[in-house]
Design a protein around this motif. Sequence first.
Motif, PDB file in Angstrom:
ATOM      1  N   CYS A 144     -15.011  -8.588 -37.837  1.00  0.00           N
ATOM      2  CA  CYS A 144     -15.301  -7.502 -38.787  1.00  0.00           C
ATOM      3  C   CYS A 144     -15.095  -7.953 -40.229  1.00  0.00           C
ATOM      4  O   CYS A 144     -14.085  -8.563 -40.567  1.00  0.00           O
ATOM      5  N   GLU A 146     -15.278  -5.713 -42.747  1.00  0.00           N
ATOM      6  CA  GLU A 146     -14.921  -4.484 -43.471  1.00  0.00           C
ATOM      7  C   GLU A 146     -15.969  -4.090 -44.510  1.00  0.00           C
ATOM      8  O   GLU A 146     -15.657  -3.820 -45.668  1.00  0.00           O
ATOM      9  N   CYS A 147     -17.196  -4.049 -44.042  1.00  0.00           N
ATOM     10  CA  CYS A 147     -18.259  -3.565 -44.922  1.00  0.00           C
ATOM     11  C   CYS A 147     -18.321  -2.038 -44.896  1.00  0.00           C
ATOM     12  O   CYS A 147     -18.940  -1.413 -45.745  1.00  0.00           O
ATOM     13  N   LEU A 149     -19.997  -0.097 -43.094  1.00  0.00           N
ATOM     14  CA  LEU A 149     -21.288   0.523 -42.782  1.00  0.00           C
ATOM     15  C   LEU A 149     -21.167   1.419 -41.554  1.00  0.00           C
ATOM     16  O   LEU A 149     -21.817   2.463 -41.468  1.00  0.00           O
ATOM     17  N   CYS A 150     -20.303   0.990 -40.611  1.00  0.00           N
ATOM     18  CA  CYS A 150     -20.133   1.816 -39.408  1.00  0.00           C
ATOM     19  C   CYS A 150     -19.472   3.147 -39.774  1.00  0.00           C
ATOM     20  O   CYS A 150     -19.832   4.195 -39.227  1.00  0.00           O
ATOM     21  N   ARG A 170     -14.559   1.600 -37.518  1.00  0.00           N
ATOM     22  CA  ARG A 170     -13.924   0.368 -38.002  1.00  0.00           C
ATOM     23  C   ARG A 170     -12.465   0.303 -37.539  1.00  0.00           C
ATOM     24  O   ARG A 170     -11.979  -0.727 -37.097  1.00  0.00           O
ATOM     25  N   ILE A 173     -11.943  -0.163 -33.708  1.00  0.00           N
ATOM     26  CA  ILE A 173     -11.966  -1.558 -33.229  1.00  0.00           C
ATOM     27  C   ILE A 173     -10.702  -2.293 -33.671  1.00  0.00           C
ATOM     28  O   ILE A 173     -10.193  -3.139 -32.957  1.00  0.00           O
ATOM     29  N   GLU A 213     -22.131  -7.655 -38.127  1.00  0.00           N
ATOM     30  CA  GLU A 213     -21.518  -8.711 -37.325  1.00  0.00           C
ATOM     31  C   GLU A 213     -21.854  -8.548 -35.847  1.00  0.00           C
ATOM     32  O   GLU A 213     -21.328  -9.288 -35.001  1.00  0.00           O
ATOM     33  N   ILE A 217     -19.179  -2.260 -30.929  1.00  0.00           N
ATOM     34  CA  ILE A 217     -18.072  -1.357 -31.246  1.00  0.00           C
ATOM     35  C   ILE A 217     -17.850  -0.327 -30.141  1.00  0.00           C
ATOM     36  O   ILE A 217     -16.733  -0.159 -29.641  1.00  0.00           O
TER      37      ILE A 217
HETATM   38  S1  SF4 Z   1     -20.004  -2.353 -39.513  1.00  0.00           S
HETATM   39 FE1  SF4 Z   1     -19.096  -4.019 -38.324  1.00  0.00          FE
HETATM   40  S2  SF4 Z   1     -18.408  -5.475 -39.845  1.00  0.00           S
HETATM   41 FE2  SF4 Z   1     -18.805  -3.578 -40.967  1.00  0.00          FE
HETATM   42  S3  SF4 Z   1     -16.807  -2.510 -41.004  1.00  0.00           S
HETATM   43 FE3  SF4 Z   1     -17.890  -1.801 -39.204  1.00  0.00          FE
HETATM   44  S4  SF4 Z   1     -17.186  -3.133 -37.554  1.00  0.00           S
HETATM   45 FE4  SF4 Z   1     -16.674  -4.142 -39.461  1.00  0.00          FE
END
Ligand code: SF4
Lengths: 245, 269
Positions: A144, A146-147, A149-150, A170, A173, A213, A217
Amino acid sequence: MASATFRIWRGERGAGKFVDYTTEFEEGMVVLDMVHKIQANSANDMAVRWNCKAGKCGSCSAEINGKPKLMCMTRLNQLDLTQPVTVEPMKTFPHVKDLVTDVSWNYRVKKKIQKFTPRPADAADGTWRMQQADVDRPQEFRKCIECFLCQDVCHVLRDHDKHDEFIGPRFLIYTAQLEMHPLDTGDRLKALKDDFNIGYCNITKCCTKVCPEEIKITDNAIIPLKERIVDEYYDPLGKLFKMFK
Amino acid sequence: MASIDVPLKDGGFGSTRRTDNWWLEPLLIFLGYALFLGYSNYAVFTPMCGPTQPCYEVPGTNYLSPMYSPLLFTSAPSWWPGFIPFSAAMLILWAPAGFRFTCYYYRGAYYKGFWADPLSCAVGEPGFRGKNYRGERKFPLIMQNIHRYFLYLAIVFIVLLTWDAWRALWFPVAGGGEVFGIGLGTLIMIGNPILLGLYAFGCHSFRHLIGGRKDVMSGSSVTKSCYDCVSHLNKNHMKWAWISMFYVGGVDLYIRLCAAGTITDLRIL
Ligand code: SF4
Ligand code: SF4
Ligand code: FES
Ligand code: FES
């Protein structure tokens, strides 16, 4: 050189409008390149957050044609350039300026989760022993960036505004990463059920779909956590069986 | 520089800036399930194809429709309330139906296709739910947590359907007794427990019970291999869910058409 129109959301603290910028582009460019070009040529004051331009820092999250994406990983040839391409900030976090949102809520959420709590060291030199096969699962979640987006796409936060009660994919997970770790001794199941309200997730998988990534999830973190909670709270037969074992 | 005034967050039902066919997936899910639900209701409430000929059995064979298996009663038992039309399928179909209804894949799919919660990713939801959203945290959807009990029943059903496939290899002969044989119906029926197995053994609850519940699996190579195998099926869970669902309907349809005499079962051996 061909040109394309980018319809970028401009404004401050949630108030603003879409502004169209028509700019020339070259092969191989990504959306972030276009935003930078527009910023350099016609909108010097446009706010945009970015850092690595390699899909690894998680700073450049935005919504491109309505889809949560990293601007630096969205190539122009993936988009229909005959129509204006909309670029807007994420919707689930407080807006700051133009494409920038305030994601600090996420950092506050993370602090609420019990930290990695390893068992006493296995060897006298203070180190541990574990098998790769057992850390495969937590390692998927460590990818991850930490963007967020989720978090942005999750309807529990986006449509139902449950920021006070739900930690979002996020941090589900993140919790799974700790819970499944072979060395960890912490127990976060009660908190997951009662404080982090994993039950709000209705496994509709939008988080999985947007993750740059490609972390699974929902299937690999959230559902396994839900099953662990079933073990603990909703499976009387299983409990009985364990008592006699 | 043209500009357009729109609020950043409008959130009305169906509102989105997505330009792709985001409505296609929930629509297909809706139509797929509606079709199957429609057909299974028809199959359940149409047990007879002739005055004495049930639709779930084919004369001259041991074929049995999976929607009526196990055949517990051929006519209404004395305790059956008179105002409900009797169908043997009703006594058993709740188990596989409950299994699919509480399946993690189906849940995610019908919450979208039937309840628009959410309709599709990054698409506005109907406003009435808003902050009152309960998800699976409270009654009634908290009941979805009983899924693993339905899994246990589903495994029993796979055994029963395997038995049915075995029975389909034997054909009654005129003077009494049975001979070994293979008909097209036999082959079709053999496919049924296989596809259901591919679906049920990729279940998330099964994946948890077989090993996922443990943090350390490397200690037992059996556990680890079972877990890896189930994980592999689990990756294709959606695919097997759809294929096995329509296949069950297809087997019923084949047997029904043979029973009604619309088509004749092809005897291969
Ligand atoms: S979209 Fe994927 S990479 Fe981005 S914060 Fe969520 S789990 Fe992490
Ligand atoms: S699967 Fe759960 S956490 Fe992920 S987006 Fe959907 S509701 Fe949110
Ligand atoms: S700039 Fe780092 S992820 Fe896009
Ligand atoms: S999760 Fe689909 S059958 Fe259990």
